[in-house]
Design a protein around this motif. Sequence first.
Motif, PDB file in Angstrom:
ATOM      1  N   LEU A  60      -2.162  23.924  11.044  1.00 58.76           N
ATOM      2  CA  LEU A  60      -0.846  23.281  10.987  1.00 58.76           C
ATOM      3  C   LEU A  60       0.162  24.134  10.233  1.00 58.76           C
ATOM      4  CD1 LEU A  60      -1.959  19.612  10.194  1.00 58.76           C
ATOM      5  CD2 LEU A  60      -1.217  20.536  12.401  1.00 58.76           C
ATOM      6  N   GLY A  61      -0.258  24.693   9.109  1.00 65.54           N
ATOM      7  CA  GLY A  61       0.649  25.450   8.249  1.00 65.54           C
ATOM      8  C   GLY A  61       1.111  26.771   8.828  1.00 65.54           C
ATOM      9  N   LEU A  62       0.368  27.310   9.787  1.00 64.21           N
ATOM     10  CA  LEU A  62       0.767  28.571  10.406  1.00 64.21           C
ATOM     11  C   LEU A  62       1.844  28.385  11.477  1.00 64.21           C
ATOM     12  CD1 LEU A  62      -2.750  30.197  10.667  1.00 64.21           C
ATOM     13  CD2 LEU A  62      -0.785  31.174   9.438  1.00 64.21           C
ATOM     14  N   ILE A  63       1.970  27.182  11.996  1.00 66.86           N
ATOM     15  CA  ILE A  63       2.893  26.955  13.120  1.00 66.86           C
ATOM     16  C   ILE A  63       3.984  25.933  12.807  1.00 66.86           C
ATOM     17  CG2 ILE A  63       3.043  26.168  15.525  1.00 66.86           C
ATOM     18  CD1 ILE A  63       1.605  28.855  15.201  1.00 66.86           C
ATOM     19  N   LEU A  64       3.600  24.753  12.360  1.00 69.63           N
ATOM     20  CA  LEU A  64       4.557  23.643  12.258  1.00 69.63           C
ATOM     21  C   LEU A  64       5.757  23.892  11.344  1.00 69.63           C
ATOM     22  CD1 LEU A  64       2.408  20.393  12.405  1.00 69.63           C
ATOM     23  CD2 LEU A  64       3.814  21.450  14.176  1.00 69.63           C
ATOM     24  N   PRO A  65       5.597  24.461  10.155  1.00 72.55           N
ATOM     25  CA  PRO A  65       6.784  24.633   9.312  1.00 72.55           C
ATOM     26  C   PRO A  65       7.893  25.447   9.985  1.00 72.55           C
ATOM     27  CG  PRO A  65       4.814  24.966   8.015  1.00 72.55           C
ATOM     28  CD  PRO A  65       4.382  24.874   9.456  1.00 72.55           C
ATOM     29  N   ALA A  66       7.505  26.513  10.650  1.00 74.56           N
ATOM     30  CA  ALA A  66       8.511  27.340  11.329  1.00 74.56           C
ATOM     31  C   ALA A  66       9.035  26.667  12.587  1.00 74.56           C
ATOM     32  CB  ALA A  66       7.921  28.701  11.679  1.00 74.56           C
ATOM     33  N   ALA A  67       8.129  26.041  13.339  1.00 71.99           N
ATOM     34  CA  ALA A  67       8.544  25.395  14.590  1.00 71.99           C
ATOM     35  C   ALA A  67       9.489  24.225  14.336  1.00 71.99           C
ATOM     36  CB  ALA A  67       7.316  24.927  15.360  1.00 71.99           C
ATOM     37  N   GLY A  69      11.240  23.900  11.446  1.00 72.97           N
ATOM     38  CA  GLY A  69      12.313  24.310  10.532  1.00 72.97           C
ATOM     39  C   GLY A  69      12.261  23.587   9.194  1.00 72.97           C
ATOM     40  N   VAL A  70      11.088  23.083   8.821  1.00 74.93           N
ATOM     41  CA  VAL A  70      10.920  22.371   7.560  1.00 74.93           C
ATOM     42  C   VAL A  70      10.023  23.212   6.655  1.00 74.93           C
ATOM     43  CG1 VAL A  70      10.059  20.267   6.469  1.00 74.93           C
ATOM     44  CG2 VAL A  70      11.166  20.143   8.711  1.00 74.93           C
ATOM     45  N   ALA A  71      10.571  23.731   5.576  1.00 80.20           N
ATOM     46  CA  ALA A  71       9.828  24.561   4.613  1.00 80.20           C
ATOM     47  C   ALA A  71       9.096  25.710   5.294  1.00 80.20           C
ATOM     48  CB  ALA A  71       8.873  23.701   3.789  1.00 80.20           C
ATOM     49  N   ARG A 119       6.420  37.679   7.521  1.00 78.94           N
ATOM     50  CA  ARG A 119       7.205  36.479   7.222  1.00 78.94           C
ATOM     51  C   ARG A 119       7.726  36.447   5.798  1.00 78.94           C
ATOM     52  NH1 ARG A 119       9.117  35.558  11.936  1.00 78.94           N
ATOM     53  NH2 ARG A 119       7.648  34.695  13.418  1.00 78.94           N
ATOM     54  N   PHE A 120       7.097  37.176   4.886  1.00 79.68           N
ATOM     55  CA  PHE A 120       7.687  37.329   3.553  1.00 79.68           C
ATOM     56  C   PHE A 120       8.732  38.442   3.559  1.00 79.68           C
ATOM     57  CE2 PHE A 120       3.897  35.377   1.255  1.00 79.68           C
ATOM     58  CZ  PHE A 120       4.613  34.308   0.773  1.00 79.68           C
ATOM     59  N   GLY A 121       8.609  39.385   4.502  1.00 79.09           N
ATOM     60  CA  GLY A 121       9.447  40.572   4.501  1.00 79.09           C
ATOM     61  C   GLY A 121      10.468  40.641   5.611  1.00 79.09           C
ATOM     62  N   PRO A 122      10.273  41.590   6.536  1.00 77.55           N
ATOM     63  CA  PRO A 122      11.315  41.903   7.521  1.00 77.55           C
ATOM     64  C   PRO A 122      11.700  40.790   8.477  1.00 77.55           C
ATOM     65  CG  PRO A 122       9.298  43.121   8.020  1.00 77.55           C
ATOM     66  CD  PRO A 122       9.105  42.445   6.689  1.00 77.55           C
ATOM     67  N   GLU A 123      10.788  39.887   8.787  1.00 75.97           N
ATOM     68  CA  GLU A 123      11.091  38.786   9.711  1.00 75.97           C
ATOM     69  C   GLU A 123      11.000  37.430   9.007  1.00 75.97           C
ATOM     70  OE1 GLU A 123      12.173  38.723  12.862  1.00 75.97           O
ATOM     71  OE2 GLU A 123      12.235  40.902  13.034  1.00 75.97           O
ATOM     72  N   SER A 124      11.480  37.398   7.783  1.00 73.12           N
ATOM     73  CA  SER A 124      11.462  36.165   7.002  1.00 73.12           C
ATOM     74  C   SER A 124      12.319  35.104   7.693  1.00 73.12           C
ATOM     75  CB  SER A 124      11.996  36.438   5.603  1.00 73.12           C
ATOM     76  OG  SER A 124      12.176  35.245   4.910  1.00 73.12           O
ATOM     77  N   PHE A 125      11.888  33.875   7.585  1.00 71.94           N
ATOM     78  CA  PHE A 125      12.671  32.774   8.161  1.00 71.94           C
ATOM     79  C   PHE A 125      13.907  32.474   7.314  1.00 71.94           C
ATOM     80  CE2 PHE A 125       8.393  31.690   9.877  1.00 71.94           C
ATOM     81  CZ  PHE A 125       8.722  31.860  11.220  1.00 71.94           C
ATOM     82  N   ALA A 126      13.930  32.996   6.094  1.00 68.87           N
ATOM     83  CA  ALA A 126      15.066  32.719   5.192  1.00 68.87           C
ATOM     84  C   ALA A 126      16.284  33.552   5.530  1.00 68.87           C
ATOM     85  CB  ALA A 126      14.645  32.972   3.742  1.00 68.87           C
ATOM     86  N   GLY A 127      16.105  34.638   6.182  1.00 65.49           N
ATOM     87  CA  GLY A 127      17.294  35.442   6.383  1.00 65.49           C
ATOM     88  C   GLY A 127      17.217  36.307   7.549  1.00 65.49           C
TER      89      GLY A 127
END
Length: 127
Positions: A60-67, A69-71, A119-127
């Motif tokens: 769940l944690g690998l897909i749902l948060p990004a899909a 858009g929650v955390a 996901r922490f670096g170049p393709e982070s969801f934060a920016g």
Amino acid sequence: MNLGLWIAAGVLAVVALSGGLVKSFVPKEKLAGLNGAGWTQAFGPGFVKTLGVLELLAALGLILPAALGVAPVLVPVTAVCWVALMVGAMITHGRLGEAGLVVLNLFYLALAVFVAWGRFGPESFAG
């Protein structure tokens, strides 16, 4: 790169989901007879089921948060947790002389490192 990260996370999620379902719902005695599950003999049923639940949460944690858009920071955090799980799996399989499973776990570990790094670096969801 984004597509590659989604694919890697998806592969890990499928692996975690399938492993988690088996460990959570198949009795330990039946698990021991499955190919590659001889390690379960060394652990209690509660431990095996706990690993199964952790794997379900990882799926769940690998897909749902990004899909959703929650955390979305939970995606790389989950990938780091998956790395720790794979290190433990490699140690366990190595002690049992199951070299093929060590290599398979190393592949999953590499995918998780890629997801965490991306996901922490170049393709982070934060920016």
